[in-house]
Design a protein around this motif. Structure first.
Motif, PDB file in Angstrom:
ATOM      1  N   ASN A  33       0.863  -1.176   0.000  1.00 34.76           N
ATOM      2  CA  ASN A  33       0.000   0.000   0.000  1.00 34.76           C
ATOM      3  C   ASN A  33       0.903   1.231   0.000  1.00 34.76           C
ATOM      4  O   ASN A  33       1.672   1.431   0.931  1.00 34.76           O
ATOM      5  CB  ASN A  33      -0.889  -0.019   1.246  1.00 34.76           C
ATOM      6  CG  ASN A  33      -1.799   1.183   1.348  1.00 34.76           C
ATOM      7  OD1 ASN A  33      -1.886   1.999   0.433  1.00 34.76           O
ATOM      8  ND2 ASN A  33      -2.481   1.294   2.472  1.00 34.76           N
ATOM      9  N   VAL A  42     -11.344   0.016  -0.133  1.00 38.58           N
ATOM     10  CA  VAL A  42     -11.205  -0.637  -1.430  1.00 38.58           C
ATOM     11  C   VAL A  42     -12.385  -1.595  -1.516  1.00 38.58           C
ATOM     12  O   VAL A  42     -12.636  -2.349  -0.571  1.00 38.58           O
ATOM     13  CB  VAL A  42      -9.877  -1.412  -1.543  1.00 38.58           C
ATOM     14  CG1 VAL A  42      -9.796  -2.148  -2.871  1.00 38.58           C
ATOM     15  CG2 VAL A  42      -8.692  -0.479  -1.354  1.00 38.58           C
ATOM     16  N   LYS A  43     -13.118  -1.543  -2.623  1.00 37.17           N
ATOM     17  CA  LYS A  43     -14.307  -2.383  -2.759  1.00 37.17           C
ATOM     18  C   LYS A  43     -14.235  -3.212  -4.036  1.00 37.17           C
ATOM     19  O   LYS A  43     -13.829  -2.721  -5.079  1.00 37.17           O
ATOM     20  CB  LYS A  43     -15.573  -1.525  -2.788  1.00 37.17           C
ATOM     21  CG  LYS A  43     -15.807  -0.782  -1.493  1.00 37.17           C
ATOM     22  CD  LYS A  43     -17.126  -0.045  -1.508  1.00 37.17           C
ATOM     23  CE  LYS A  43     -17.357   0.607  -0.159  1.00 37.17           C
ATOM     24  NZ  LYS A  43     -18.708   1.122  -0.031  1.00 37.17           N
ATOM     25  N   SER A  67     -15.189  -5.406   0.915  1.00 37.82           N
ATOM     26  CA  SER A  67     -14.758  -4.035   1.208  1.00 37.82           C
ATOM     27  C   SER A  67     -13.713  -4.109   2.301  1.00 37.82           C
ATOM     28  O   SER A  67     -13.881  -4.849   3.270  1.00 37.82           O
ATOM     29  CB  SER A  67     -15.927  -3.183   1.706  1.00 37.82           C
ATOM     30  OG  SER A  67     -16.953  -3.115   0.756  1.00 37.82           O
ATOM     31  N   LEU A  74      -2.308  -4.564  -0.103  1.00 38.34           N
ATOM     32  CA  LEU A  74      -3.567  -4.642  -0.839  1.00 38.34           C
ATOM     33  C   LEU A  74      -3.582  -5.957  -1.606  1.00 38.34           C
ATOM     34  O   LEU A  74      -2.530  -6.456  -2.013  1.00 38.34           O
ATOM     35  CB  LEU A  74      -3.699  -3.488  -1.833  1.00 38.34           C
ATOM     36  CG  LEU A  74      -3.796  -2.105  -1.210  1.00 38.34           C
ATOM     37  CD1 LEU A  74      -2.529  -1.324  -1.452  1.00 38.34           C
ATOM     38  CD2 LEU A  74      -4.983  -1.378  -1.762  1.00 38.34           C
ATOM     39  N   SER A  77      -5.982  -7.685  -7.797  1.00 29.67           N
ATOM     40  CA  SER A  77      -7.332  -8.037  -8.255  1.00 29.67           C
ATOM     41  C   SER A  77      -7.382  -9.278  -9.147  1.00 29.67           C
ATOM     42  O   SER A  77      -8.337 -10.044  -9.076  1.00 29.67           O
ATOM     43  CB  SER A  77      -7.995  -6.853  -8.957  1.00 29.67           C
ATOM     44  OG  SER A  77      -7.255  -6.462 -10.083  1.00 29.67           O
TER      45      SER A  77
END
Length: 162
Positions: A33, A42-43, A67, A74, A77
Motif C-alpha cells: 500500500n 477498497v471495494k 470491502s 492490498l 485483483s
C-alpha cells in the motif's frame, strides 16, 4: 507504481494463466500500500461467484461484495478473481464460503478492516446472505467491525434482482 512493488506479483499481465476449479488460497497475491497513512476503502463486487452445495452437488450462485481498509498491503485483483473462481467446484455451505474468503484475505493482507457479504440466489425459495467482518484487534477498527456487524442489515435492500 514502483517496479519493486510488482516483484511478488506473478499473475498480473500473464496471458495464459490456468483457471483452477478447486479451492486454492495460495493463488492470492498482495502488493504494498503506497498510502498507509490514509484510511480509505477498497471495494470489489464479484457478481459471478459459483460454488457447489456439499450435499446435492448443485451449483450455488452469488454476488460477493468485499470491502476493506488496507494497512500495509492490498490484494491484487487478478489473483482475487482467480481465487474466487477456485470455488467453482468446491463443495461448501454459503456461510462457510464467506467465512473462508474473509479469513484468507485477513491472513494475506492483515487489513485494518474487512467485510465480505455474499448475496446468494435462492434455492428452494430461500436466499442466504452471509456476512463476515473483521477489525484489527486493539484498534478503532475492532470497534467499527462490531458496530457494523450489529447494524449491517438494519435496512435490507429490496430483493428484485434474484
Amino acid at each position: 507504481m514502483r517496479p519493486e512493488d510488482l516483484n511478488d506479483l506473478s499473475l498480473l499481465g500473464q496471458k495464459s494463466v490456468p483457471y483452477i476449479f478447486e479451492y486454492q488460497p495460495e493463488v492470492l497475491e498482495a502488493f504494498p500500500n503506497r498510502h498507509p497513512e490514509n484510511d480509505y476503502f477498497v471495494k470489489f463486487n464479484a457478481p459471478e461467484f459459483t460454488s457447489l452445495c456439499p450435499i446435492t452437488n448443485q451449483p450455488d450462485f452469488a454476488t460477493i461484495y468485499i470491502s476493506y481498509i488496507p494497512d500495509e498491503k492490498l490484494v491484487e485483483s487478478k489473483s482475487l478473481k482467480l481465487y474466487l473462481f477456485s470455488f467453482r467446484n468446491h463443495g461448501d455451505f454459503h456461510e462457510n464460503c464467506i467465512n473462508v474468503i474473509g479469513k484468507d484475505l485477513v491472513k494475506l493482507m492483515e487489513p485494518r478492516y474487512l467485510e465480505v457479504w455474499g448475496k446468494f440466489t435462492p434455492r428452494g425459495g430461500i436466499s442466504i446472505d452471509p456476512y463476515y467482518n473483521y477489525g484489527k484487534p486493539g484498534t478503532k477498527y475492532e470497534q467499527m467491525a462490531e458496530h457494523r456487524l450489529f447494524n449491517h442489515d438494519l435496512y435490507p435492500e429490496t430483493i428484485d434482482n434474484r
